[in-house]
Design a protein around this motif. Structure first.
Motif, mmCIF file in Angstrom:
data_model
loop_
_atom_site.group_PDB
_atom_site.id
_atom_site.type_symbol
_atom_site.label_atom_id
_atom_site.label_comp_id
_atom_site.label_asym_id
_atom_site.label_seq_id
_atom_site.Cartn_x
_atom_site.Cartn_y
_atom_site.Cartn_z
ATOM 1 N N SER A 50 0.821 -1.214 0.000
ATOM 2 C CA SER A 50 0.000 0.000 0.000
ATOM 3 C C SER A 50 0.857 1.266 0.000
ATOM 4 O O SER A 50 0.343 2.360 0.235
ATOM 5 C CB SER A 50 -0.924 0.008 1.218
ATOM 6 N N SER A 51 2.159 1.136 -0.259
ATOM 7 C CA SER A 51 3.033 2.310 -0.303
ATOM 8 C C SER A 51 3.767 2.371 -1.643
ATOM 9 O O SER A 51 3.719 1.455 -2.435
ATOM 10 C CB SER A 51 4.036 2.275 0.851
ATOM 11 N N ILE A 52 4.444 3.495 -1.859
ATOM 12 C CA ILE A 52 5.201 3.715 -3.087
ATOM 13 C C ILE A 52 6.660 3.938 -2.720
ATOM 14 O O ILE A 52 6.971 4.746 -1.854
ATOM 15 C CB ILE A 52 4.655 4.931 -3.857
ATOM 16 N N LEU A 70 18.783 0.474 -9.149
ATOM 17 C CA LEU A 70 17.594 -0.160 -9.710
ATOM 18 C C LEU A 70 17.237 -1.414 -8.926
ATOM 19 O O LEU A 70 16.073 -1.693 -8.664
ATOM 20 C CB LEU A 70 17.806 -0.497 -11.191
ATOM 21 N N HIS A 71 18.254 -2.145 -8.498
ATOM 22 C CA HIS A 71 18.022 -3.378 -7.736
ATOM 23 C C HIS A 71 17.578 -3.096 -6.304
ATOM 24 O O HIS A 71 17.106 -3.999 -5.618
ATOM 25 C CB HIS A 71 19.265 -4.259 -7.750
ATOM 26 N N SER A 72 17.711 -1.851 -5.851
ATOM 27 C CA SER A 72 17.250 -1.515 -4.503
ATOM 28 C C SER A 72 15.727 -1.361 -4.446
ATOM 29 O O SER A 72 15.147 -1.389 -3.368
ATOM 30 C CB SER A 72 17.917 -0.223 -4.010
ATOM 31 N N LEU A 73 15.106 -1.188 -5.615
ATOM 32 C CA LEU A 73 13.650 -1.113 -5.660
ATOM 33 C C LEU A 73 13.059 -2.514 -5.489
ATOM 34 O O LEU A 73 13.595 -3.481 -6.025
ATOM 35 C CB LEU A 73 13.178 -0.523 -6.994
ATOM 36 N N PRO A 74 11.961 -2.633 -4.763
ATOM 37 C CA PRO A 74 11.346 -3.950 -4.586
ATOM 38 C C PRO A 74 10.718 -4.439 -5.887
ATOM 39 O O PRO A 74 10.375 -3.641 -6.755
ATOM 40 C CB PRO A 74 10.255 -3.699 -3.524
ATOM 41 N N LYS A 75 10.594 -5.741 -6.031
ATOM 42 C CA LYS A 75 9.918 -6.306 -7.191
ATOM 43 C C LYS A 75 8.460 -5.872 -7.158
ATOM 44 O O LYS A 75 7.827 -5.901 -6.113
ATOM 45 C CB LYS A 75 10.030 -7.823 -7.182
ATOM 46 N N SER A 76 7.979 -5.443 -8.301
ATOM 47 C CA SER A 76 6.618 -4.933 -8.360
ATOM 48 C C SER A 76 6.054 -5.145 -9.754
ATOM 49 O O SER A 76 6.797 -5.212 -10.734
ATOM 50 C CB SER A 76 6.600 -3.439 -8.014
ATOM 51 N N ARG A 77 4.731 -5.189 -9.847
ATOM 52 C CA ARG A 77 4.055 -5.290 -11.132
ATOM 53 C C ARG A 77 3.683 -3.912 -11.669
ATOM 54 O O ARG A 77 3.261 -3.784 -12.793
ATOM 55 C CB ARG A 77 2.786 -6.137 -11.008
ATOM 56 N N LEU A 78 3.855 -2.849 -10.851
ATOM 57 C CA LEU A 78 3.487 -1.494 -11.230
ATOM 58 C C LEU A 78 4.664 -0.547 -11.065
ATOM 59 O O LEU A 78 5.309 -0.523 -10.021
ATOM 60 C CB LEU A 78 2.323 -0.995 -10.364
ATOM 61 N N ALA A 79 4.937 0.256 -12.102
ATOM 62 C CA ALA A 79 6.025 1.235 -12.030
ATOM 63 C C ALA A 79 5.704 2.425 -12.916
ATOM 64 O O ALA A 79 5.006 2.303 -13.920
ATOM 65 C CB ALA A 79 7.346 0.618 -12.463
ATOM 66 N N ILE A 80 6.228 3.586 -12.505
ATOM 67 C CA ILE A 80 6.100 4.794 -13.328
ATOM 68 C C ILE A 80 7.389 5.583 -13.223
ATOM 69 O O ILE A 80 8.102 5.509 -12.232
ATOM 70 C CB ILE A 80 4.891 5.659 -12.903
#
Length: 80
Positions: A50-52, A70-80
């Motif tokens: 529920s966070s960004i 880039l690898h510090s970002l969590p795996k996600s199905r949504l990105a902008i």
């Protein structure tokens, strides 16, 4: 004043097992191809529950996302 924006929404991992959670990587590649539109800064935000979570800074895309940012970002199905 020139801007490039891209959004990625992947299918649920149960529906599409090809690239679950790789929205940030797809976003990075799309931004790389549009980088000529503006080189003052770059960033990618992904949905984590529920966070960004966001990585952004001034400079070229390769400078902002160098050293594994880039690898510090969590795996996600949504990105902008």
């Amino acid at each position: 004043d020139e801007v490039a924006v891209v959004g990625v929404s992947l299918k649920d991992a149960t529906e599409d097992s090809d690239s679950p959670g790789e929205a940030a990587g797809i976003c990075y590649n799309a931004l790389l191809s549009m980088q000529h539109r503006g080189q003052e800064g770059a960033g990618i935000a992904v949905c984590e529950g529920s966070s960004i979570r966001c990585v952004k800074n001034v400079g070229l895309l390769s400078e902002v996302f160098g050293a594994g940012a880039l690898h510090s970002l969590p795996k996600s199905r949504l990105a902008i």
